[in-house]
Every structure is written in structure tokens, then in C-alpha cells.
Design an enzyme around this catalytic site. Structure first.
Site, mmCIF file in Angstrom:
data_model
loop_
_atom_site.group_PDB
_atom_site.id
_atom_site.type_symbol
_atom_site.label_atom_id
_atom_site.label_comp_id
_atom_site.label_asym_id
_atom_site.label_seq_id
_atom_site.Cartn_x
_atom_site.Cartn_y
_atom_site.Cartn_z
ATOM 1 N N GLU A 166 -0.385 15.316 8.085
ATOM 2 C CA GLU A 166 -1.236 15.727 6.958
ATOM 3 C C GLU A 166 -2.461 14.833 6.721
ATOM 4 O OE1 GLU A 166 1.460 16.105 3.665
ATOM 5 O OE2 GLU A 166 2.697 17.566 4.694
ATOM 6 N N ASN A 208 0.899 16.875 12.887
ATOM 7 C CA ASN A 208 1.612 17.861 12.066
ATOM 8 C C ASN A 208 0.872 18.067 10.745
ATOM 9 O OD1 ASN A 208 4.122 19.414 11.694
ATOM 10 N ND2 ASN A 208 4.582 17.953 10.061
ATOM 11 N N HIS A 245 4.448 26.718 5.755
ATOM 12 C CA HIS A 245 5.071 27.018 4.456
ATOM 13 C C HIS A 245 4.334 28.230 3.871
ATOM 14 C CE1 HIS A 245 7.362 23.293 4.447
ATOM 15 N NE2 HIS A 245 6.262 22.605 4.712
ATOM 16 N N GLU A 274 8.062 23.341 9.992
ATOM 17 C CA GLU A 274 8.677 23.265 8.654
ATOM 18 C C GLU A 274 8.730 24.650 8.027
ATOM 19 O OE1 GLU A 274 6.844 20.244 6.207
ATOM 20 O OE2 GLU A 274 6.630 18.858 7.877
ATOM 21 N N ASP A 276 9.206 27.846 6.109
ATOM 22 C CA ASP A 276 9.928 28.501 5.011
ATOM 23 C C ASP A 276 8.988 29.529 4.394
ATOM 24 O OD1 ASP A 276 8.274 26.748 3.562
ATOM 25 O OD2 ASP A 276 9.937 25.568 2.761
HETATM 26 O O1 G3I Z 1 16.849 10.872 -3.503
HETATM 27 C C1 G3I Z 1 16.189 10.776 -4.781
HETATM 28 C C2 G3I Z 1 17.200 10.824 -5.897
HETATM 29 O O2 G3I Z 1 18.033 9.681 -5.814
HETATM 30 C C3 G3I Z 1 16.454 10.869 -7.235
HETATM 31 O O3 G3I Z 1 17.389 11.039 -8.250
HETATM 32 C C4 G3I Z 1 15.487 12.024 -7.250
HETATM 33 C C5 G3I Z 1 14.661 12.040 -8.530
HETATM 34 O O4 G3I Z 1 13.440 12.708 -8.375
HETATM 35 O O5 G3I Z 1 14.581 11.906 -6.165
HETATM 36 C C6 G3I Z 1 15.224 11.929 -4.892
HETATM 37 O O6 G3I Z 1 14.275 11.813 -3.886
HETATM 38 C C7 G3I Z 1 13.494 12.969 -3.628
HETATM 39 C C8 G3I Z 1 13.646 13.339 -2.163
HETATM 40 O O7 G3I Z 1 12.803 14.440 -1.867
HETATM 41 C C9 G3I Z 1 15.063 13.713 -1.793
HETATM 42 O O8 G3I Z 1 15.445 14.874 -2.459
HETATM 43 C C10 G3I Z 1 12.051 12.652 -3.952
HETATM 44 O O9 G3I Z 1 11.884 12.452 -5.342
HETATM 45 C C11 G3I Z 1 11.175 13.793 -3.511
HETATM 46 O O10 G3I Z 1 9.815 13.402 -3.650
HETATM 47 C C12 G3I Z 1 11.418 14.119 -2.058
HETATM 48 O O11 G3I Z 1 10.684 15.286 -1.745
HETATM 49 C C13 G3I Z 1 10.464 15.486 -0.364
HETATM 50 C C14 G3I Z 1 8.973 15.648 -0.128
HETATM 51 O O12 G3I Z 1 8.755 15.934 1.237
HETATM 52 C C15 G3I Z 1 8.202 14.395 -0.496
HETATM 53 O O13 G3I Z 1 6.895 14.471 -0.066
HETATM 54 C C16 G3I Z 1 11.205 16.744 0.054
HETATM 55 O O14 G3I Z 1 12.610 16.511 0.004
HETATM 56 C C17 G3I Z 1 10.820 17.113 1.489
HETATM 57 O O15 G3I Z 1 11.336 18.388 1.799
HETATM 58 C C18 G3I Z 1 9.315 17.175 1.623
HETATM 59 O O16 G3I Z 1 9.001 17.442 2.952
HETATM 60 C C19 G3I Z 1 7.619 17.596 3.211
HETATM 61 C C20 G3I Z 1 7.389 17.126 4.633
HETATM 62 O O17 G3I Z 1 7.844 15.814 4.810
HETATM 63 C C21 G3I Z 1 5.920 17.239 5.008
HETATM 64 N N1 G3I Z 1 5.418 18.561 4.782
HETATM 65 C C22 G3I Z 1 5.644 19.097 3.445
HETATM 66 C C23 G3I Z 1 7.119 19.049 3.092
HETATM 67 C C24 G3I Z 1 7.366 19.673 1.756
HETATM 68 O O18 G3I Z 1 6.721 18.959 0.733
#
Ligand code: G3I
Length: 473
Positions: A166, A208, A245, A274, A276
Site C-alpha cells: 500500500e 501488494n 476488496h 485479499e 472479499d
Molecule cells: O488483537 C487486538 C485485541 O487484543 C484488542 O482487544 C483489539 C481492540 O481493538 O484489537 C485487536 O487487534 C486488532 C487486530 O486487527 C486483530 O483483530 C487491531 O485493533 C486491528 O487494527 C487489526 O485490524 C487488521 C487491519 O489489517 C489493520 O490494518 C485486520 O485484522 C486485518 O484484516 C487488516 O488487513 C489488512 C491487510 O493487512 C492489508 N490490506 C487491507 C486489509 C484490511 O484492512
């Protein structure tokens, strides 16, 4: 945080794009022929019929959920860590690395005979706090160290790395996104790629991004220009990941296949990384069909990864964007993808351009039995003195990853051909073109300078052979 993808903007295709499109059909190559077989009953089986993989993102803390793990193991053969290999997860404190959860996913994948996409080595988002506060040459050094340490930790075990994620801006500029990494010098992307190649030569190296699915978008064109420039200047890049996405406001673009073909025409693989699609029922199923068919229609679109297993596992669960519902039941979208994969031509590969024509040689062909005595000029097919060495990077029950290093002797190579050991079978080979048991150079790595070398790799089926010297010409 990643901004919401799918911002739409009105940029239209340019003249240069049309010219690029015109040469697309010349560029299909590199998927590997496998024998026709009965219809696959899982996504991974169905995708394998055309030499492709079907993958999913996995969250380490969900692997203890037996429904989740059962579906993931049954349906998918390419695994991406959803968050666990990112910069904040792997280097929470500077130069203190934590691979616990990344290793958990990697080991689960390898123990179950799957491959792994690494995600992601360098990104403006999900940087650890200490890195967010860095700028300039300090950040540059820290980034290089991060890429080196993480890629080295996983060396030989990663099919493809999202080296940079990105880096381009949304909107109409077609330029780079502002970030501390970008401010460290706009060459940061190629530095990251060269660093990753040095650390793990066998891994495919990908750029990516999201919102690069529509060929007419400025962002797509910006990434295209960068990849073209990298290929022209020899910056090591092997693949482009289209995150893909989608939702009803930003559906699968009508020119999606054109985008895939256009990147492939640059000499890189394309991976849907990715996927969806928010929605439900037949409309969602049709969108999934379009994406799957577009990939199947381009030989160098080598696989599709969906961004999660069940709707409830998704980063945007409310949009029910995945192939299984919250109870693990197959949705209409699942059936649509499975049927589309099963209807694919078993071998999408056009014949390699170097294939000989055995019966009717062109009238101007030189007579092969009487070469001019003084002509040392190497021309394809290869003639330079060449050696090739096979090593096993990694193995598991039922498979292995091999690396073959092709080296030029005292004269340079202008194309090369390596014979694999008897008994080797593979439906997944990169940086080369497989025909029977012969691997010839890919369009971009046939020129090897005197004393230099290049590599190709493959995933072998069955028991790994020992390290060996291979026939090379
Ligand atoms: O694990 C913690 C948890 O302990 C806490 O209670 C909670 C509170 O907000 O947060 C949890 O962590 C989160 C993590 O996902 C696991 O669920 C983070 O806040 C959250 O920011 C994180 O989001 C991820 C996101 O990337 C961050 O940028 C998504 O899971 C993940 O699917 C997403 O993936 C991205 C790719 O890497 C790049 N392309 C876009 C895609 C979707 O945004």
C-alpha cells in the site's frame, strides 16, 4: 489503520494504457501443466487443476477453533498471516523480534502441506510505535534491518512475500502515498525489494495494494509504471498482489481481467491476495465468479487468496464478504467459485516461445549439424557454459521446496535450460518455465553474466531428492 479501500474516482484510461493492452496476449506464460483430473471437491483441489493455489488469511488465535481450522485445512493450500507477520507484530521493540504467532501460523501451514504468503515486510501502517516516530536515514536503516531479519527468519519457507504494501495514494494523482517511509527517500521501495531478495532468494517478491483492480484508475496506472520501471532496471520484483476488496458501491470492475493481463504482460505473476466481496446470495456469487474467471483467463494469475474463512472471521464481518457463513456452511459464493475453478481448462499455458517446431523448420534456419566453426555467439536456445545446482530449502511430509541456482561459466548465458532429476513432479514453479522435466528461463532472467547466477524454485511433490548437480545448457 488501513483506510477503507474502494474509493472510486473518475480517471479514465490513457493512450499509453491502450498501447499496453495491445500487447497483452503476448505475455501469458508460466503456469504449469498438470494432468487433467476429476472435478475437485474443495477449493484447493479445484484450483490445482489449472496449476493454481487457493488460499486464505489465518489469524493465529482462531486456530484453536476446530470448525475454523477444519475448514481452513480442507479448503485452502496457501496461507497468509492476517496480522502476525506485520512490522508491529514481529519487531515490537527495535531489534527485538517476536515470531511466536507468525511461526504458529507458518508451522500449522507447513505441517498441513500448505504454502505461505508472507505479509508484509514494509508498510506505512501497523508500524510499531518506535518506528512510527522515526524518519530519514535512521528509519531507512531500521527498515533494512527489519526486512533482513524477518525475511531471513522465514528464509526458504515463504512462497511469496508482500515486500511492500500500500505505498500508492488514493485519488487521481497516481503518485506515492505520503508516509515516513516515503519521506526517507522514494527509492525505499526498491531498497526493500533488493534487501528481501538478498535475504531470501527463493521467495517471490510482490508489491501488494488495494484499489488497483480497475485498469482506468490513476492508482493502478501509478503502480503499473513502477513495476514496469522495476522490470526495466532489474529491480527484483516477481509479482503484483491485487488485494481486491469489493462491495456493491465498488464492484468488480468490468476491466478487471485487463488489469491482471496488463501487469502479467510486464513479466510478473499476479496474485489475488485479499479477496472479499460484501453482499449475499446470487449477486455476491456472481461477483466471486467474475473474479475467479478473470484470474483463470490469465496464465500468470497464479492463485487467489480470500481474506478470512467465515464471514464472522472477516475484518468487515458485517458485510458478510466471505465464502462460509458464521456457522461454517458453504455459501452460494463458495459454490460459484468451486464450479468456476472446476470448469477451467486444465492447462492454461500457451506453448513456451522457445518450443521447437519439429516437422517444418523455417527455410532460413541454420543447419544444426554444421555450425560455423568460429561462431561463439550464444543465441537462444542456450549455448553458454552453464551449471545448475539443486538444493532443498524446506521439506515436509509429502512435499518440499527446492531452489536451483543456474550459474554462467566464463561466458555469459543468453537463455538457459535445466533438466530436473527424474522423479521430480511439481505443479508450482517460479522464475522459470516448465515443460515436461525441462525448465527454461523466464522472459526476464535468461541473461546471466559471466560468473553470475540466477535462481528458480519449485514446490515438489513427494520425497525431496538430495542436493544435486543438474544438466544445464
Ligand atoms: O488483537 C487486538 C485485541 O487484543 C484488542 O482487544 C483489539 C481492540 O481493538 O484489537 C485487536 O487487534 C486488532 C487486530 O486487527 C486483530 O483483530 C487491531 O485493533 C486491528 O487494527 C487489526 O485490524 C487488521 C487491519 O489489517 C489493520 O490494518 C485486520 O485484522 C486485518 O484484516 C487488516 O488487513 C489488512 C491487510 O493487512 C492489508 N490490506 C487491507 C486489509 C484490511 O484492512
Amino acid at each position: 489503520m488501513t483506510p477503507p479501500p474502494m474509493l472510486r474516482h473518475g480517471t479514465r484510461a490513457r493512450g499509453a494504457c491502450a498501447a499496453a493492452v495491445a500487447v497483452l496476449t503476448l505475455a501469458v506464460s508460466a503456469a504449469v501443466a498438470i494432468p487433467a483430473q476429476a472435478a475437485g471437491s474443495t477449493l484447493q483441489e479445484a484450483a490445482a487443476q489449472s496449476g493454481r493455489y487457493f488460499g486464505t488469511a489465518i489469524a493465529a488465535n482462531r486456530l484453536s477453533d476446530s470448525t475454523y481450522a477444519t475448514i481452513a485445512n480442507r479448503e485452502f493450500n496457501m496461507i497468509t498471516a492476517e496480522n502476525e507477520m506485520k512490522m508491529d507484530a514481529t519487531e515490537p521493540n527495535q531489534n527485538q523480534f517476536n515470531f511466536t504467532n507468525g511461526d504458529r501460523i507458518l508451522n500449522w501451514a507447513l505441517q498441513n502441506g500448505k504454502q505461505v504468503r508472507g505479509h508484509a515486510l514494509a508498510w506505512y501502517s501497523q508500524q510499531p510505535g518506535w518506528m512510527q516516530r522515526m524518519e530519514g536515514s535512521t528509519l531507512r536503516s531500521a527498515m533494512i534491518n527489519h526486512v533482513t531479519q524477518v525475511a531471513t527468519h522465514y528464509k526458504g519457507k515463504i512462497y511469496a512475500w508482500d515486500v511492500v504494501n500500500e505505498a500508492f495514494a488514493d485519488g487521481s494523482s497516481g503518485g506515492r502515498r505520503d508516509s515516513n517511509l516515503e519521506r526517507s527517500g522514494s527509492d525505499w521501495i526498491e531498497v526493500a525489494f533488493r534487501t528481501a531478495r538478498a535475504a531470501d532468494p527463493a521467495a517471490k517478491l510482490c508489491y501488494n495494494d488495494y484499489n488497483i483492480d480497475d485498469w482506468s484508475h490513476a492508482k493502478t496506472q501509478g503502480v503499473y509504471r513502477m513495476v514496469r520501471d522495476f522490470k526495466q532496471r532489474g529491480v527484483p520484483i516477481d509479482c503484483v498482489g491485487l488485494q481486491s476488496h469489493f462491495n456493491p458501491q465498488s464492484p468488480v470492475p468490468g476491466n478487471y481481467q485487463t488489469t491482471i493481463e496488463s501487469f502479467a504482460a510486464l513479466g510478473v505473476d499476479v496474485q489475488i491476495t485479499e479477496l472479499d466481496i460484501e453482499g449475499s446470495g446470487s449477486a455476491q456469487a456472481e461477483s466471486y465468479r467474475k473474479v475467479t474467471q478473470a484470474c483463470l483467463n490469465v496464465a500468470r494469475c497464479t492463485g487467489i487468496t480470500v481474506w478470512g474463512v467465515r464471514d464472522t472471521d472477516s475484518w468487515r464481518a458485517s458485510g458478510t464478504p466471505l465464502l462460509f457463513d458464521g456457522n461454517g456452511n458453504k455459501k452460494a459464493a463458495y459454490t460459484s467459485v468451486l464450479n468456476t475453478l472446476n470448469a477451467a481448462t486444465p492447462n492454461p499455458t500457451t506453448p513456451p516461445p522457445t518450443s521447437p517446431t519439429p516437422t517444418t523448420p523455417p527455410p532460413t534456419s541454420p543447419t544444426p549439424t554444421t555450425p560455423p566453426p568460429t561462431s561463439p555467439t550464444p543465441t537462444p536456445p542456450p549455448t553458454g557454459a552453464c551449471s545448475a545446482a539443486l538444493t532443498i530449502a524446506n521439506s515436509w511430509n509429502g512435499g518440499y521446496q527446492a531452489t536451483v541456482t543456474v550459474s554462467a561459466g566464463s561466458s555469459s548465458l543468453n537463455g538457459w535450460r535445466v533438466t530436473l532429476p527424474s522423479g521430480v513432479t511439481t505443479n508450482n514453479l517460479w522464475n522459470g518455465v516448465l515443460s515436461g522435466s525441462t525448465v527454461t528461463n523466464a522472459p526476464y532472467n535468461g541473461s546471466v553474466g559471466a560468473g553470475q547466477s540466477t535462481t528458480f524454485g519449485f514446490i515438489g511433490q513427494g520425497s525431496a531428492p538430495g542436493a544435486a548437480t543438474l544438466s544445464c545448457g
